[in-house]
Design a protein around this motif. Structure first.
Motif, PDB file in Angstrom:
ATOM      1  N   ARG A  89       0.829  -1.212   0.000  1.00 45.46           N
ATOM      2  CA  ARG A  89       0.000   0.000   0.000  1.00 45.46           C
ATOM      3  C   ARG A  89       0.864   1.263   0.000  1.00 45.46           C
ATOM      4  NH1 ARG A  89      -5.356  -1.187   1.166  1.00 45.46           N
ATOM      5  NH2 ARG A  89      -5.726  -3.254   2.079  1.00 45.46           N
ATOM      6  N   GLY A  90       1.997   1.213  -0.747  1.00 39.72           N
ATOM      7  CA  GLY A  90       2.892   2.349  -0.876  1.00 39.72           C
ATOM      8  C   GLY A  90       3.968   2.441   0.170  1.00 39.72           C
ATOM      9  N   VAL A  91       3.929   1.583   1.221  1.00 38.73           N
ATOM     10  CA  VAL A  91       4.918   1.630   2.299  1.00 38.73           C
ATOM     11  C   VAL A  91       6.009   0.592   2.008  1.00 38.73           C
ATOM     12  CG1 VAL A  91       5.306   1.354   4.766  1.00 38.73           C
ATOM     13  CG2 VAL A  91       3.151   2.341   3.940  1.00 38.73           C
ATOM     14  N   PRO A  92       7.311   0.978   1.987  1.00 38.29           N
ATOM     15  CA  PRO A  92       8.374  -0.004   1.743  1.00 38.29           C
ATOM     16  C   PRO A  92       8.405  -1.067   2.842  1.00 38.29           C
ATOM     17  CG  PRO A  92       9.196   2.239   1.487  1.00 38.29           C
ATOM     18  CD  PRO A  92       7.839   2.348   2.103  1.00 38.29           C
ATOM     19  N   VAL A  93       8.343  -2.357   2.432  1.00 37.76           N
ATOM     20  CA  VAL A  93       8.346  -3.459   3.396  1.00 37.76           C
ATOM     21  C   VAL A  93       9.360  -4.534   3.042  1.00 37.76           C
ATOM     22  CG1 VAL A  93       5.928  -3.146   4.085  1.00 37.76           C
ATOM     23  CG2 VAL A  93       6.480  -4.606   2.125  1.00 37.76           C
ATOM     24  N   GLY A  94      10.098  -4.363   1.910  1.00 40.14           N
ATOM     25  CA  GLY A  94      11.061  -5.404   1.555  1.00 40.14           C
ATOM     26  C   GLY A  94      11.734  -5.092   0.230  1.00 40.14           C
ATOM     27  N   THR A  95      12.442  -6.104  -0.294  1.00 41.33           N
ATOM     28  CA  THR A  95      13.174  -5.956  -1.549  1.00 41.33           C
ATOM     29  C   THR A  95      13.017  -7.217  -2.381  1.00 41.33           C
ATOM     30  OG1 THR A  95      15.189  -6.782  -0.514  1.00 41.33           O
ATOM     31  CG2 THR A  95      14.896  -4.380  -0.570  1.00 41.33           C
ATOM     32  N   VAL A  96      13.376  -7.087  -3.661  1.00 39.51           N
ATOM     33  CA  VAL A  96      13.377  -8.233  -4.585  1.00 39.51           C
ATOM     34  C   VAL A  96      14.725  -8.940  -4.452  1.00 39.51           C
ATOM     35  CG1 VAL A  96      13.241  -8.935  -6.996  1.00 39.51           C
ATOM     36  CG2 VAL A  96      11.775  -7.089  -6.147  1.00 39.51           C
ATOM     37  N   SER A  97      14.680 -10.237  -4.194  1.00 39.17           N
ATOM     38  CA  SER A  97      15.928 -10.991  -4.001  1.00 39.17           C
ATOM     39  C   SER A  97      16.299 -11.838  -5.204  1.00 39.17           C
ATOM     40  CB  SER A  97      15.804 -11.902  -2.766  1.00 39.17           C
ATOM     41  OG  SER A  97      14.759 -12.852  -2.958  1.00 39.17           O
ATOM     42  N   ASP A  98      15.312 -12.181  -6.064  1.00 40.75           N
ATOM     43  CA  ASP A  98      15.643 -13.058  -7.196  1.00 40.75           C
ATOM     44  C   ASP A  98      14.594 -12.878  -8.295  1.00 40.75           C
ATOM     45  OD1 ASP A  98      17.247 -15.343  -8.337  1.00 40.75           O
ATOM     46  OD2 ASP A  98      15.242 -16.239  -8.296  1.00 40.75           O
ATOM     47  N   ILE A  99      15.074 -12.879  -9.560  1.00 40.25           N
ATOM     48  CA  ILE A  99      14.192 -12.795 -10.730  1.00 40.25           C
ATOM     49  C   ILE A  99      14.667 -13.826 -11.739  1.00 40.25           C
ATOM     50  CG2 ILE A  99      13.278 -11.313 -12.574  1.00 40.25           C
ATOM     51  CD1 ILE A  99      14.016  -8.895 -10.888  1.00 40.25           C
ATOM     52  N   ARG A 100      13.786 -14.695 -12.162  1.00 38.01           N
ATOM     53  CA  ARG A 100      14.133 -15.705 -13.164  1.00 38.01           C
ATOM     54  C   ARG A 100      12.866 -16.270 -13.783  1.00 38.01           C
ATOM     55  NH1 ARG A 100      17.501 -20.006 -10.125  1.00 38.01           N
ATOM     56  NH2 ARG A 100      18.325 -18.084  -9.197  1.00 38.01           N
TER      57      ARG A 100
END
Length: 319
Positions: free
Chosen positions: A60-71
């Motif tokens: 909902r627009g609040v930063p809560v994490g990050t992307v760790s892997d894309i495949r």
């Protein structure tokens, strides 16, 4: 001696700065180590252009994490598997949904998690590896990427049609239209000059009518007085007409009453008196004839009528 003291001061400052940087780095690392995160999987069917490892994940627009892997998904190459690390305690519910969104004007993408009603059930769906899986939906980024080829094709089609439109014949026609517009503009300019002259004449005419205004007002006042007089006369005539109608009605009523009272004498007169009146008229006619003859005789020879028919001559004596 003074140069050596400056070196010692600069060296001490640099050492203090490095020590502070090391302490800050250790504190940040400790915070990150203390912070526990939970792993989620998201499967996107469209393009994930702009998304990379380390891109933010927002709830909902609040930063809560990050992307760790894309495949690519090894079980289905038509979709992309994105692994994200989200802070513990983030209320990701069973009806939460993830999408890709663009951030600012940089063109970068991030994962947006929305939905989730208060008091709902927590997310329990997992993939084959047992990792919790958040459902996804097509995002505005996917719509832009998917529609880009269509937009390019339409733009090329528009350019082609414009090229066909601006051929030699059409350019000649456009030139003629522009020449006609130029001629029309000149005619309008001349008409504008004539219009200004007409407006000046209209102003002079209106100025001449200024003196007519008082006379017109007096005429209107006289007309109002005449109308008032006519109105009074009409009202008086209406009253006289009503009085005449009432008089005629009374006369009619009187005649009707008189006729009712003399109905029998009139009937007797028409039965017998009318015949006698006829005889009387006949006798009067005869008497009138006789009187007429007598008058004629008197006029022709009054002496004969007065002294009779004996005539004696005049005695003539001789000499």
């Amino acid at each position: 001696m003074e140069t050596r003291a400056s070196y010692i001061l600069v060296g001490s400052f640099v050492l203090a700065l490095v020590a502070g940087l090391l302490v800050f780095t250790a504190w940040v690392a400790k915070v990150q180590l203390d912070e526990s995160r939970e792993t989620y999987r998201i499967y996107f069917n469209g393009s994930v252009t702009g998304l990379q490892q380390g891109s933010p994940v927002r709830y909902r627009g609040v930063p809560v994490g990050t992307v760790s892997d894309i495949r690519l998904d090894p079980e289905n190459v038509t979709r992309v598997r994105v692994t994200v690390l989200v802070q513990n305690g983030t209320p990701i519910m069973a009806d939460s949904i993830a999408s890709l969104e663009l951030q600012g004007i940089t063109g970068g993408a991030y994962v947006q998690i929305s939905g989730g009603a208060a008091g709902g059930k927590r997310l329990t769906a997992t993939d084959a590896d047992g990792v919790l899986t958040i459902p996804s939906r097509p995002s505005s980024l996917t719509a832009v990427v998917d529609s880009a080829p269509q937009l390019v094709n339409r733009a090329l089609e528009v350019v082609t049609r414009l090229g066909d439109l601006l051929n030699g014949e059409n350019q000649k026609a456009i030139g003629e239209i522009l020449a006609n517009v130029r001629t029309l503009s000149a005619e309008l300019a001349r008409a504008g000059a004539g219009l200004e002259e007409t407006m000046d004449q209209a102003r002079r005419t209106l100025s001449g009518l200024d003196g007519v205004g008082p006379q017109l007002n007096r005429t209107l006042e006289q007309a109002r007085g005449t109308l008032a007089t006519v109105d009074g006369s009409a009202r008086q005539l209406t009253g006289d007409t009503r009085e005449l109608m009432r008089t005629l009605k009374r006369t009619s009523d009187t005649l009707n009453a008189l006729a009712d009272e003399n109905r029998e004498p009139v009937r007797d007169f028409t039965a017998t008196g009318l015949y006698e009146l006829t005889l009387l008229i006949t006798q009067l006619r005869d008497l009138s004839g006789q009187l007429s003859r007598v008058v004629t005789r008197i006029e022709n020879d009054p002496s004969n009528f007065l002294f009779g028919g004996t005539r004696q001559g005049v005695e003539v004596r001789g000499k």
